[in-house]
Each structure stands twice: as structure tokens, then as C-alpha cells.
Design an enzyme around this catalytic site. Structure first.
Site, PDB file in Angstrom:
ATOM      1  N   ALA A 173       0.849  -1.193   0.000  1.00 11.90           N
ATOM      2  CA  ALA A 173       0.000   0.000   0.000  1.00 11.90           C
ATOM      3  C   ALA A 173       0.885   1.243   0.000  1.00 11.90           C
ATOM      4  O   ALA A 173       1.727   1.406   0.879  1.00 11.90           O
ATOM      5  CB  ALA A 173      -0.904  -0.008   1.224  1.00 11.90           C
ATOM      6  N   HIS A 174       0.696   2.111  -0.981  1.00 14.51           N
ATOM      7  CA  HIS A 174       1.470   3.346  -1.074  1.00 14.51           C
ATOM      8  C   HIS A 174       0.526   4.528  -1.272  1.00 14.51           C
ATOM      9  O   HIS A 174       0.297   4.977  -2.395  1.00 14.51           O
ATOM     10  CB  HIS A 174       2.474   3.278  -2.233  1.00 14.51           C
TER      11      HIS A 174
END
Length: 475
Positions: A173-174
């Protein structure tokens, strides 16, 4: 913002544009040619949108920067500073955006040039090459050949080892991903246009249409806000991550596995990698990573799981009708014929919500009858996931959907066995094999969701348990 030392190649915009004249170019010159074409189109757009004066300011800044890069002349740097300091706020913003856009275009030119170089290298060897997979295909085949020739491994040993290994690719997750998905898609179309413009057999009409498309995409990218104005939710992160499956990974997996088959054949293995061999699998942190992200709640994790299930069912559903068109044969095993007759007898009405094969499939097309039942369950699986995601409940019963991978694979394996038994193995190892490999790789959930939790929360839970049991404090 992307960084790249591109200004040293040219001393001025004029030198850039002179390179647009048709001539025979080397591989290194190709990058300059691509740069020049994209820059020329962008400057035309900049002039049309913001006027001649701003275009000249961009050119002046570009030339001063190029001269400083080449000679490290402090005077040129001071001149550049004076130009920038004399701009008003509005022009400064446009200028900054223009140079950010130019660097993105320069990176796209370099990507296309790298693909061109690989293609030329392979063509010199007399081989056909798909430039999108040149490195993967070459490295894969060379690795297998080295295992046999240099390490004295037999082809059978290589094949057995390959079948038993798994590569797990994890999507993290970014939320701070700098490039928006809208821009990534536009950059992809610019890259494709640039690559097609340099094909040898392109006609003048094709070239004109591609040039217009290139200018259109460059302008669309320049007019798109580079900055997200609202922070993405975990669900947004998941949707963005899922786009890679839709655009690349979904079709890329069976294509890659076919290249593995080809590489194995070149070392003497005339057997395909089994469709259920776990060579590749995908996992994700998106919507399950609670380590330092308070926004990831149980409700978010539930939404993400349903979203992945919805997308997987939708992509399977989009392919199943193509498979029904392909498997039009009547010859089959008794096992499949009996299943087909049972399903045909239980089907009572036309499926008017389908575009293709909406009428009852005749029993003389047994594969289509069986795959039609698969399509019905995929449709229900997709719609149930959609209802649960949007409404929290669904009227579609669970037994009308696929609930596990084994249930999904069973009718597909039945079709595969029947085709092979009836002398149609070449047909079985076409789209049906690709579909089986997708089901084995992605399952019904598309990715495995990794659930991560911050260690203090684990400590609190265990402390509550040990305290309740009277055996002390866990910390």
C-alpha cells in the site's frame, strides 16, 4: 518529479528541432529523435494554450540550463535565476508544470528507445522479438540453458524444480504514490504512439493519425492535475492496485507461462508446465495493513475483499463467452456428455440478460452447455459481490455462486480432459489452458490479503488473555 540528465545532449531547442528531419539514425540517436519529437509537440501545445511569450521563456530557461550543465558557467546560472525571479506567480506555476511535464516526456522517450534497442539487438540475431517482454524471454531461456550446460543439471531436474517453486509477488500500500493513475494511463498511450510512429511499414495516413493522437495525449496529460486534492482511502489504494491486474497482470501471467513452456522445449522438455503448478501467486497489503494505519478497519478489510472478488469474477466473466465461442465441437467423452445432458435438462428458460448465447444452447454443443453453466455461476458470483459491497446484503443465494476454487476448476478440467481424450489436445492447450492457469493463479479472490497488525495491539490482546487466566501479565 522525475529526474534525468537529458539537457546535456543538446545546447538549444533549435538543435533539438533540427533533428526532426528524416535521416538514418543510430540506436543512440534514436533517443534524441524521440526527445525532439515529444518536445516539439509539447512546445506547440504550450504556445497554443499560454502564448508565444511563455513558450519563449521555457525555451530560454531550457537553453540556459543546458549551457550551465555543459560548462558549469556561473553566469548562465545567474541569468537563469534572474529569468525565474522576474516571473509572476501564475507564470511560475505554469513554468514549473511545463518542466515537470517535459521530464516525464523525456523519460517516456528513453523507455521507447530502450525497447527499440532490444528489438534491434534481437533482429540482428535473426529472431523475432516482442519488445514488451524482450528481457524476460531472453533471461528465462538463458537461465535454463545455463542450468543444463554449466551446472550439469538434467532437463528433467530443471523441470521438476521449476514445478515445485513459487514466486509470491506482493502489492504494498502506497498512499503517497506521486503519479496519478490518470496520468499513468496517458503516459502509456504516449509511449505506444511514439513506438508505432517509428515502425517501418507505417503509411503516411497512419503516421498523420498517430501524430494527432500523440499531440492529443500530450495536451491531455499537461492539462491534468498532477496532485491529488484529497487523500486516498484504503479502498482507493486497492482500486488503484487492482488496475494493474486489469491492464497488465491478468493477461500477462498466461503469456509468461507460455514462454516458460517454450524455454523448456528449447532444453528438451516437450511437456507443458501443469496449469496448477504454483509458479506465481499474488498477495496484497492494501486494505489489510493495520501497522500504523488507523484507517484500516475491519469494515475496510471486508470492502477490499469483496472488491477483489468482484473484479476477479468480472474478468473471468469477460472471457468465458470467448471460450464458449471457441469450444464449438460436438465430439466429447461420455463423462462430459452426461454432464451436458443433465445441465441441458435443468435449464428451463432463455437467459435474456446475456448478449451472446442467451438462448438455450443445444445438446449437440456439449462444451458450450457446460461452460454456459460456468458463466451463470460467474455472473451470480459477480453480482452477489457487487450487492454485498454496495448494499451489505444480496438476494442471490450463495449456492448459486462459486465459493471455492476447486468448484470453479472442476468443469474446466472436465472440458480439458475430454478434449485431450478425443484427440483435440492442441485445442485444449489454447485459450482453455490459459483460462485454467488464470484460475489456478488468481483463484476467486484475485490476491491473497496479508493482514498486518501493530505489535502493541497484539501485546494488549495477549495481556488480556493471560490476565484473565491468572497466569500473569504478558508484557
Amino acid at each position: 518529479m522525475a529526474t534525468r540528465n537529458s539537457v546535456e545532449k543538446l545546447s538549444s531547442i533549435d538543435a533539438h528541432l533540427r533533428l526532426l528531419a528524416p535521416k538514418k539514425v543510430s540506436e543512440d540517436d534514436k533517443l534524441v529523435e524521440y526527445d525532439a519529437l515529444l518536445l516539439d509537440r509539447f512546445l506547440d501545445i504550450l504556445q497554443a494554450l499560454h502564448g508565444e511569450d511563455l513558450k519563449e521563456t521555457v525555451q530560454e530557461c531550457y537553453e540556459l540550463a543546458a549551457e550551465y550543465e555543459r560548462k558549469f558557467d556561473q553566469q548562465k546560472l545567474d541569468e537563469l535565476g534572474n529569468v525565474l525571479m522576474n516571473l509572476d506567480a501564475g507564470d511560475s506555476i505554469v513554468l514549473g508544470k511545463a518542466f515537470s511535464h517535459m521530464l516525464n516526456l523525456a523519460n517516456l522517450a528513453e523507455e521507447v528507445q530502450i525497447a527499440y534497442r532490444r528489438r534491434i539487438k534481437k533482429l540482428k540475431k535473426g529472431d523475432f522479438i516482442d519488445e514488451n517482454s524482450a528481457t524476460t524471454e531472453s533471461d528465462l531461456e538463458e537461465t535454463l540453458k545455463r542450468l543444463v550446460a554449466d551446472l550439469n543439471k538434467s532437463p528433467a531436474e530443471v523441470f521438476d524444480a521449476l514445478k515445485s517453486q513459487t514466486v509470491d509477488l506482493v502489492l504494498t500500500a502506497h498512499p503517497t504514490q506521486s503519479v496519478r493513475r490518470s496520468l499513468l494511463q496517458k503516459h502509456g498511450r504516449i509511449r505506444n504512439c511514439l513506438a508505432q510512429l517509428n515502425e517501418k511499414d507505417i503509411t503516411p495516413d497512419d503516421k498523420q493519425e498517430l501524430d494527432e493522437a500523440l499531440q492529443r495525449e500530450i495536451q491531455a496529460a499537461f492539462r491534468t492535475d498532477e496532485i491529488r486534492r484529497t487523500p486516498p482511502t484504503p479502498q482507493d489504494e486497492m482500486r488503484a492496485g487492482m488496475s494493474y491486474f486489469h491492464e497488465t497482470i491478468w493477461k500477462g501471467v498466461p503469456k509468461f507461462l507460455r514462454r516458460v513452456d517454450t524455454a523448456l522445449k528449447n532444453i528438451g522438455i516437450n511437456e507443458r508446465v501443469p496449469y496448477n503448478a504454483p509458479l506465481i501467486q499474488f498477495s496484497s497489503w492494501m486494505g489489510g495493513d493495520r501497522d500504523g494505519n488507523p484507517r484500516v478497519t475491519p469494515e475496510v478489510t471486508r470492502d477490499v475483499c469483496l472488491l477483489a472478488r468482484l473484479m476477479a469474477a468480472n474478468m473471468y466473466y469477460s472471457q468465458i463467452e470467448d471460450l464458449m465461442f471457441e469450444l464449438s465441437m460436438w465430439r466429447c467423452t461420455e463423462e462430459l456428455r452426461q454432464r451436458s445432458q443433465e445441465l441441458h435438462a435443468s435449464t428451463k428458460k432463455d437467459n435474456k440478460h446475456y448478449i451472446e448465447f442467451w438462448k438455450k444452447v443445444p445438446p449437440s454443443e456439449p462444451y458450450r452447455v457446460v461452460l454456459g453453466d460456468v458463466r451463470d455461476k460467474l455472473y451470480n458470483t459477480r453480482e452477489r459481490a457487487r450487492h454485498l459491497l454496495s448494499q451489505g446484503h444480496s438476494d442471490i443465494p450463495e449456492d448459486a455462486t462459486f465459493t471455492n476454487v476447486e468448484e470453479f476448476l472442476e468443469p474446466l478440467e472436465l472440458c480439458y480432459r475430454s478434449l485431450c481424450a478425443c484427440g483435440d489436445r492442441t485445442i485444449a492447450e489454447g485459450s482453455l489452458l490459459d483460462f485454467l492457469r488464470q484460475v489456478s493463479t488468481f483463484g476467486l479472490s484475485l490476491v491473497r490479503l496479508d493482514i498486518r497488525q501493530e505489535s502493541d495491539r497484539h501485546t494488549d490482546v495477549l495481556d488480556a488473555i493471560t490476565t484473565y487466566l491468572g497466569i500473569g501479565s504478558y508484557p
